[in-house]
Design a protein around this motif. Structure first.
Motif, PDB file in Angstrom:
ATOM      1  N   TYR A 174      12.461   2.326   3.548  1.00  0.00           N
ATOM      2  CA  TYR A 174      12.696   1.045   2.898  1.00  0.00           C
ATOM      3  C   TYR A 174      14.177   0.832   2.566  1.00  0.00           C
ATOM      4  N   THR A 183      11.625  -3.543  -0.749  1.00  0.00           N
ATOM      5  CA  THR A 183      10.258  -3.088  -1.008  1.00  0.00           C
ATOM      6  C   THR A 183       9.195  -3.873  -0.259  1.00  0.00           C
ATOM      7  N   THR A 210       3.099  -4.253  -2.730  1.00  0.00           N
ATOM      8  CA  THR A 210       4.001  -3.100  -2.708  1.00  0.00           C
ATOM      9  C   THR A 210       3.283  -1.773  -2.906  1.00  0.00           C
ATOM     10  N   ILE A 216       3.645   1.383  -0.648  1.00  0.00           N
ATOM     11  CA  ILE A 216       4.773   2.312  -0.728  1.00  0.00           C
ATOM     12  C   ILE A 216       4.313   3.671  -1.256  1.00  0.00           C
TER      13      ILE A 216
END
Length: 516
Positions: free
Chosen positions: A304, A328, A336, A339
Motif C-alpha cells: 500500500y 489504504t 479497508t 488490509i
C-alpha cells in the motif's frame, strides 16, 4: 484579547491616505459629502479635508471610543464630525439618502479580518448572520462561507450608494473581486470599477495582495473592472470581468484564446490523494527503511506504499521522488478491513496510530471505512500522469512517469490527468506546455488567490481545440481510438494486481519528470 486584532485594526498611514484621496479627486472630482464609515484615527477625513477644504461636509463613524476621542482631537482644526457608532447597526440606506447631497464619497479602510477570525476570538463585532453570498448546501457549511468582514461592509455600502456617489476603500484585492462578482451576478455592472494595487507589506506590514477599490453607484450592463499596478491612473493595467457567469482575470487574453474554452469529454483533471494525517501517512526513505513524520521507522509491507510528489515538488521543479505515501484504498469507499489480512504489519501500524487518523476533523471522513483516504480511484494508479500544483502562480506542468513500475501519487493540492501510455502522456504534455494553453489558463487565474489553479479552471481547456490549433489533432484522435475502455480497465487491474517490490527514491530521479 487584543482590540487591534478583534477589530481588524490597520490604521492607514497619512501618506497613503493623502495619495489615495488625490487619486479619487482625479477620478471623481469634488464630493458634496465625505463619509469615513470606519474612521479609526481619521486619516482619510484629514486627507480629504486638506484636499477639498470647506466645500464638502465630513462625517466619520467609529465604534472604538478611544479612537473617537483621538480623532476628534486630531481633526479639531477641520469641520469634521466624528460619531460614536457601530457600523453593523447603522442603517446605511437611510444614512446615504441625503437630500441635496448627490455626490457622496464613502472612503476609508474597513477591517482586514474574517468572520471566522472574529468568531474564534469571541468577538461581538460581527454582522448579523446571513448567507449573503447565496451559498447552498456543502459550500454554505464549509470554509467557502467564510468571508472578510470588509466584503460584507462593502456590499452594504455599495447597495446604499446613490447613483452619483462613489466608494473608495482599501481592502484585499480578493475582497474587491468578490464584491464585484456579487454585484455582477446579482444586479449588473458598476460604472468606473477600478482596483489600484498598493504595497501592503510596506504600508501595513502584512503579506497580502491589496488595493484601493474604487467604484461608483451608477449601474451599467458591462461587468468588468480595470486593475492598475499602482495608485496611478497612468500605471499599467489589465481588465477582469464576468464572462458567461465566471470570472476571467484578463479579458483581452481570454478573448484572444476563447476558442480553447470548452472543456474535454475525454480527459478529466483529478485531485491528488487526501489523507489529512501527514505525520502518519507520509514517509521519507532511508535506504529500505520508511521513516514517518514522527521520526519513527514504519515496519510495513510495500503493498500500500506508493512514491509521492508533493505540491512543493511540482511548483519548484523538483523532480526527484523524495516521499512515499500510504494509500489504504483503491477507490473511495473501499472496505479497508482487507488490509488486516493482506498486509497485517500495515494494519498494526494503522491501528497504532488510530488516534491521529480517527481524529481527523474533516467531515468527509464521517461514516466512511476506518483509515479512509480521498481523491482516490482507478485514475490514481495510471502509469503516467501530467500534474500541476494548485498553490503556485506559475502555470507549470510536470510529466510524471512511473517509478520502477509503481504509479506516482500527488498530494491533494495538486491536479493531474491520468494517461494510459508514455506516448499519450508525452503528447498531452506537449499540448499543455504550449504557449496558447498557458496563455489561456493564465487569463482565468487570479495569482493572489489562496489556490490560484483549480480543477474548475483546468477543466475549461479543450484538448481538441488546442490540438487543432497546434496541428496535432490527428495524433490526438489516433490515441483516442487506440485503446478501448475495456483495455484501459485491464491496464489498471494489472497495475493493481502485479507483485509489489521496493523502490529506492534516489533511483527514480534517473527518470526525472519533464517540466514546462
Amino acid at each position: 484579547m487584543s482590540d487591534k486584532k478583534e477589530f481588524g485594526d490597520f490604521q492607514t498611514p497619512e501618506s497613503l491616505a493623502t495619495r489615495s484621496v488625490a487619486l479619487v479627486a482625479e477620478i471623481f472630482g469634488t464630493p458634496d459629502l465625505v463619509i469615513e464609515p470606519t474612521a479609526g484615527l481619521g486619516a482619510f477625513l484629514k486627507a480629504s479635508a486638506t484636499r477639498w477644504g470647506h466645500k464638502p461636509e465630513y462625517q466619520g463613524y467609529e465604534i472604538n471610543r478611544e479612537y473617537v476621542d483621538a480623532a476628534r482631537k486630531n481633526l479639531s482644526q477641520f469641520a469634521v464630525q466624528i460619531l460614536h457608532r457601530d457600523f453593523f447597526t447603522e442603517d446605511w440606506k437611510s444614512n446615504l439618502a441625503r437630500p441635496g447631497k448627490k455626490r457622496i464619497l464613502v472612503i476609508g479602510n474597513p477591517p482586514w479580518v474574517t468572520n471566522s477570525d472574529l468568531g474564534q476570538l469571541g468577538s461581538n463585532n460581527l454582522p448579523t448572520k446571513t448567507n449573503f453570498q447565496g451559498l447552498r448546501g456543502f459550500d454554505a457549511r464549509t470554509g467557502k462561507s467564510n468571508f472578510d468582514i470588509s466584503e460584507w461592509m462593502l456590499v452594504r455600502l455599495i447597495e446604499a450608494l446613490p447613483p452619483d456617489g462613489a466608494i473608495a476603500m482599501l481592502c484585499k484585492t480578493m475582497t474587491a473581486r468578490k464584491v464585484l462578482r456579487h454585484f455582477w451576478k446579482t444586479y449588473g455592472g458598476l460604472q468606473g470599477s477600478s482596483l489600484f494595487h498598493i504595497d501592503a507589506k510596506a504600508e501595513f506590514d502584512v503579506a497580502v495582495d491589496a488595493c484601493l477599490f474604487f467604484t461608483s453607484g451608477k449601474r451599467t450592463t458591462e461587468r468588468l473592472a480595470t486593475v492598475h499596478t499602482d495608485l496611478d491612473t497612468a500605471s499599467a493595467s489589465t481588465r477582469f470581468g464576468l464572462v458567461d457567469g465566471t470570472l476571467v482575470s484578463n479579458l483581452d487574453a481570454y478573448r484572444a484564446h476563447k476558442s480553447l474554452d470548452g472543456g474535454s469529454s475525454t480527459y478529466t483533471w483529478r485531485s491528488g490523494v487526501k489523507h489529512d494525517a501527514g505525520t502518519v501517512m507520509e514517509f521519507t526513505r532511508d535506504g529500505h527503511k520508511l521513516i514517518n513524520g514522527l521520526g519513527e521507522q514504519a515496519n510495513i509491507e510495500e503493498d500500500y506504499v506508493f512514491p509521492l510528489l508533493k505540491s512543493s515538488d511540482l511548483g519548484n521543479g523538483r523532480t526527484t521522488i523524495r516521499k512515499a505515501v500510504l494509500v489504504t484504498q483503491r477507490h473511495t469507499g473501499d472496505d479497508t478491513a482487507e488490509i488486516q489480512q493482506r498486509a497485517p504489519k500495515t494494519w498494526r501500524y494503522l491501528t497504532r496510530h488510530a488516534g491521529a487518523l480517527d481524529d481527523r476533523k474533516s467531515s468527509i471522513y464521517e461514516n466512511r471505512p476506518r483509515f479512509s483516504v480521498f481523491g482516490i480511484g482507478p485514475y490514481s494508479f495510471a502509469p503516467w500522469k501530467i500534474a500541476i500544483s494548485g498553490l503556485y502562480k506559475n502555470i507549470s506542468f510536470v510529466l510524471v512517469p512511473p517509478c520502477h513500475g509503481r504509479p506516482v501519487m500527488v498530494d491533494d493540492t495538486c491536479y493531474f490527468i491520468p494517461c494510459r501510455s508514455q506516448e499519450e502522456a508525452e503528447l498531452l504534455f506537449q499540448l499543455l506546455a504550449s504557449a496558447p494553453a498557458k496563455e489561456f489558463l493564465k487569463s482565468l487565474v487570479f495569482p493572489d488567490s489562496k489556490r490560484p489553479i483549480t480543477a474548475d479552471v483546468l477543466r475549461r481547456l479543450s484538448f481538441v481545440e488546442l490540438a487543432r490549433e497546434l496541428g496535432k489533432l490527428e495524433e490526438l484522435q489516433k490515441l483516442g481510438h487506440s485503446d478501448s475502455a475495456t483495455e484501459w480497465r485491464k491496464t489498471q487491474m494489472s497495475l493493481l494486481m502485479e507483485p509489489t517490490h521496493k523502490y529506492r527514491t534516489s533511483r527514480c530521479s534517473q527518470r526525472a519528470p519533464a517540466r514546462a
